[in-house]
Motif scaffolding. Structure first.
Motif, PDB file in Angstrom:
ATOM      1  N   VAL A  73       0.834  -1.209   0.000  1.00 19.29           N
ATOM      2  CA  VAL A  73       0.000   0.000   0.000  1.00 19.29           C
ATOM      3  C   VAL A  73       0.869   1.260   0.000  1.00 19.29           C
ATOM      4  N   PHE A  74       2.173   1.084   0.340  1.00 15.83           N
ATOM      5  CA  PHE A  74       3.092   2.211   0.331  1.00 15.83           C
ATOM      6  C   PHE A  74       3.983   2.135  -0.908  1.00 15.83           C
ATOM      7  N   GLU A  75       4.160   3.288  -1.532  1.00 16.58           N
ATOM      8  CA  GLU A  75       4.977   3.349  -2.750  1.00 16.58           C
ATOM      9  C   GLU A  75       6.459   3.186  -2.440  1.00 16.58           C
ATOM     10  N   LYS A  76       6.937   3.855  -1.382  1.00 19.48           N
ATOM     11  CA  LYS A  76       8.334   3.720  -0.990  1.00 19.48           C
ATOM     12  C   LYS A  76       8.501   4.214   0.445  1.00 19.48           C
ATOM     13  N   PHE A  77       9.649   3.833   1.033  1.00 22.46           N
ATOM     14  CA  PHE A  77       9.955   4.203   2.404  1.00 22.46           C
ATOM     15  C   PHE A  77      11.254   5.010   2.443  1.00 22.46           C
ATOM     16  N   ALA A  78      11.441   5.693   3.572  1.00 19.00           N
ATOM     17  CA  ALA A  78      12.678   6.436   3.776  1.00 19.00           C
ATOM     18  C   ALA A  78      12.892   6.621   5.273  1.00 19.00           C
ATOM     19  N   MET A 123       3.485  16.508  -9.393  1.00 20.87           N
ATOM     20  CA  MET A 123       2.443  16.130  -8.438  1.00 20.87           C
ATOM     21  C   MET A 123       3.039  15.865  -7.060  1.00 20.87           C
ATOM     22  N   GLY A 124       2.266  16.099  -6.036  1.00 17.49           N
ATOM     23  CA  GLY A 124       2.707  15.843  -4.684  1.00 17.49           C
ATOM     24  C   GLY A 124       2.324  14.448  -4.219  1.00 17.49           C
ATOM     25  N   LYS A 125       2.751  14.124  -3.021  1.00 13.64           N
ATOM     26  CA  LYS A 125       2.500  12.804  -2.463  1.00 13.64           C
ATOM     27  C   LYS A 125       1.955  12.945  -1.036  1.00 13.64           C
ATOM     28  N   LEU A 126       1.177  11.939  -0.637  1.00 20.43           N
ATOM     29  CA  LEU A 126       0.700  11.850   0.730  1.00 20.43           C
ATOM     30  C   LEU A 126       1.713  11.020   1.526  1.00 20.43           C
ATOM     31  N   ILE A 127       2.279  11.609   2.584  1.00 20.01           N
ATOM     32  CA  ILE A 127       3.305  10.906   3.363  1.00 20.01           C
ATOM     33  C   ILE A 127       2.833  10.695   4.787  1.00 20.01           C
ATOM     34  N   LEU A 128       3.237   9.538   5.369  1.00 15.90           N
ATOM     35  CA  LEU A 128       2.957   9.198   6.747  1.00 15.90           C
ATOM     36  C   LEU A 128       4.287   9.120   7.492  1.00 15.90           C
ATOM     37  N   ALA A 129       4.333   9.635   8.698  1.00 14.25           N
ATOM     38  CA  ALA A 129       5.564   9.648   9.475  1.00 14.25           C
ATOM     39  C   ALA A 129       5.307   9.078  10.864  1.00 14.25           C
ATOM     40  N   THR A 130       6.227   8.233  11.338  1.00 11.26           N
ATOM     41  CA  THR A 130       6.117   7.668  12.682  1.00 11.26           C
ATOM     42  C   THR A 130       7.518   7.510  13.265  1.00 11.26           C
ATOM     43  N   PRO A 131       7.695   7.709  14.570  1.00  8.77           N
ATOM     44  CA  PRO A 131       9.037   7.627  15.163  1.00  8.77           C
ATOM     45  C   PRO A 131       9.539   6.186  15.255  1.00  8.77           C
ATOM     46  N   ILE A 132      10.881   6.034  15.186  1.00 12.58           N
ATOM     47  CA  ILE A 132      11.541   4.741  15.408  1.00 12.58           C
ATOM     48  C   ILE A 132      12.223   4.808  16.771  1.00 12.58           C
ATOM     49  N   TYR A 133      11.839   3.885  17.655  1.00 12.58           N
ATOM     50  CA  TYR A 133      12.402   3.855  19.005  1.00 12.58           C
ATOM     51  C   TYR A 133      13.448   2.748  19.123  1.00 12.58           C
ATOM     52  N   ALA A 144       6.791   7.036   5.034  1.00 10.77           N
ATOM     53  CA  ALA A 144       6.179   6.170   4.022  1.00 10.77           C
ATOM     54  C   ALA A 144       5.371   7.035   3.063  1.00 10.77           C
ATOM     55  N   VAL A 145       5.589   6.812   1.766  1.00 13.55           N
ATOM     56  CA  VAL A 145       4.831   7.521   0.731  1.00 13.55           C
ATOM     57  C   VAL A 145       3.682   6.629   0.299  1.00 13.55           C
ATOM     58  N   LEU A 146       2.439   7.111   0.423  1.00 17.65           N
ATOM     59  CA  LEU A 146       1.265   6.304   0.111  1.00 17.65           C
ATOM     60  C   LEU A 146       1.170   6.072  -1.391  1.00 17.65           C
TER      61      LEU A 146
END
Length: 581
Positions: A73-78, A123-133, A144-146
């Protein structure tokens, strides 16, 4: 609209359309939240996995993504550096997101969603961000890019027969990448610019969006009327806009909806049969045309419809032989260009609507339909519906048109009967309370000038004694006579209603105080002189008068003031009127 109702019924239906569209926007918003929660759950799981690795490199991210199909469901990660905000994507590109809200919230320990557009990207992208502990310490931010296909599913349009579309914007009106596409709207543009081009005043819209308000309105999109509703998404400062074409949504009664559905299905079935035969005429070889024409002729005779075919290159228009059988006269159309002229046998009130449809047909607009009244050869008026569809050549130029003329006289009579049942008081035939209040309030909504109006609240004097002394038959006769007298005393533009029992109400449009008082005196005098079935029964009335806008700006306020005036008359001898001050 399938049927051309009166303006009163149209106003009521339009209110129902706004309500349905706002509910649709809420459905889209709730669905967006649910989907987003699921995507964040996947991302949180991936973040937990990365936190357990000593080295969460891009190679490991790619391997883990390839091994787990649910991450597609995610196009790519970073991974974003917590110190610099610099992001390295899987394709080796670097982007600075240190000023993005999603990144700032993530390094504070909160997951977030944002919209991001690279410099120079289309075009822009919808991105989701979450912390890594790692060991209870934030060591990085997983970005993550949706996937674009998933982003479009975030905002589905699940009603109005998929005729509408959805757009998500920020508070400045910029259309975001994941809005549901529609051919007449440029999603890379700005929603305010879009409405400016449609001559819609965006001032109220901008104010609403600045205060997180919900609203809806209609506008002209070319030759079509469209509706839109907008509500806050509840995420960032984004807004959801739901668009729908001019569809019919009513909640008047269950009978009304059932009748409407029946007529719509019936007409679309007839239209579908016509389309099938028209397609056959185009697809079949020359040896089959005669057989199909016979089938079409039989179907037309059974259904009572008339088919036609027009040729744009030759400017010809030919109707089937069933036309003379249905209408008792030959058609006046022989060329497509003839539809630009008034029809001699169509009622004057329907000429404008028919000519507008005719201009669309001449211009080669893809589809069109109109309901109109037609004088038959016997002098009787018949309701008909004219429906057409245009076919184009490979250059996009109109080539031929096909369609049908269908009798809808019985359906229109049933609708008129149904409308009367919904609006009228069954005993007296004047407006019931619900309809009267609706029309009066709608009149105030349309008020643009400085006109004054008056509401007369009328109550029959000693009506209980008439019922008890002479019986309910005479009581009912007195109510019917009062209603007829009131209708005779006012103009066609005024409203007369029965609120219940012996309480009547009259709304006089565009009158001053003196004219309202004169009319009240005229009513009192006329009712006192009215002949009843019993010479001993003398019916009089008391009237309270309230004026718009001095005494109130809606029905409830005017009714309350007029009721005060009515009781003053009751307490001072009856058979008179009182103007509240």
């Amino acid at each position: 609209m399938i049927f051309d109702y009166s303006w009163r019924c149209k106003c009521f239906i339009e209110e129902q359309t706004y309500t349905a569209l706002r509910k649709q926007a809420e459905t889209v918003r709730n669905d967006f939240w649910q989907r987003l929660e699921g995507e964040f759950t996947l991302l949180d799981s991936f973040s937990d996995y990365m936190g357990k690795e000593d080295d969460f490199s891009l190679e490991k991210i790619r391997d883990f993504k390839d091994e787990n199909s649910f991450l597609q469901v995610f196009e790519k990660f970073a991974i974003a550096d917590v110190e610099t905000g610099l992001v390295e994507f899987e394709d080796g590109t670097y982007v600075d997101i240190s000023q993005k809200k999603a990144y700032i919230n993530a390094i504070r320990g909160e997951r977030d969603i944002d919209y991001f557009q690279h410099d120079g990207a289309d075009m822009g992208k919808l991105i989701l961000a979450t912390p890594i502990y790692q060991e209870n310490r934030i060591t990085g931010v997983l970005i993550a890019v949706l996937n674009d296909a998933v982003a479009e599913k975030q905002t589905p349009m699940v009603s109005f027969e998929e005729s509408g579309f959805v757009c998500v914007t920020d508070q400045q009106g910029n259309a975001l990448r994941f809005a549901h596409p529609y051919e007449s709207f440029d999603l890379q543009g700005n929603i305010f610019a879009y409405f400016d081009a449609k001559n819609v005043n965006t001032g109220e819209m901008i104010s609403d969006m600045g205060n997180d308000l919900i609203n809806s309105f209609s506008y002209d999109n070319g030759e079509e009327k469209w509706y839109t509703a907008y509500i806050p998404l509840g995420i960032n400062d984004w807004y959801i806009f739901c668009f729908a074409p001019n569809v019919l949504t009513t909640g008047v009664t269950g009978e009304f909806e059932s009748m409407e559905t029946f007529f719509i299905i019936q007409m679309f079935l007839l239209f579908g049969v016509a389309c099938i035969f028209i397609y056959f005429l185009m697809w079949r070889a020359a040896t089959q045309i005669k057989k199909e024409n016979e089938c079409l002729k039989t179907a037309e005779e059974v259904a009572g419809v008339v088919s036609f075919e027009g040729n744009y290159q030759k400017d010809t228009f030919v109707v089937s032989d069933n036309y003379f059988k249905q209408f008792g006269r030959s058609p006046v159309w022989h060329k497509i260009s003839d539809f630009g002229k008034p029809h001699p046998f169509i009622l004057k009130e329907d000429q404008e609507a028919f000519l507008k449809m005719g201009q669309s047909l001449i211009a080669g607009k893809e589809t069109g339909n109109v309901q109109y009244r037609f004088f038959g050869s016997d002098g009787k008026i018949q309701w008909n519906q004219f429906v057409y569809r245009v076919w184009y050549d490979r250059h996009g130029r109109p080539k031929k048109c096909y369609g049908m003329i269908m009798p809808i006289d019985q359906q229109m009579k049933e609708i008129s009967k149904l409308q009367t049942q919904v609006e009228k008081d069954p005993l007296t035939g004047v407006l019931n309370r619900m309809a009267f209040e609706f029309y009066v309030n709608h009149c105030f909504k349309e008020e643009l000038g400085e006109q004054t109006h008056a509401l007369l609240l009328l109550d029959l004097d000693n009506f209980k004694q008439i019922n008890d002394g002479y019986g309910h038959v005479l009581g009912d006769y007195a109510l019917i006579t009062t209603a007829e007298l009131l209708k005779a005393c006012v103009r066609n533009s005024d409203f007369v209603g029965r609120l219940g029992g012996d309480e009547f109400v009259v709304f006089l449009r565009n009158v001053n105080k003196e004219q309202a008082a004169n009319k009240a005196g005229e009513i009192c005098e006329a009712l006192e002189k009215a002949e009843m079935k019993s010479n001993e029964a003398i019916v009089t009335c008391s009237i309270g008068i309230a004026c718009f806008p001095k005494d109130g700006c809606n029905f409830s306020e005017l009714y309350g003031r007029a009721d005060q005036g009515l009781y003053k008359v009751k307490g001072s001898g009856k058979n008179s009127f009182y103007m509240v001050d």
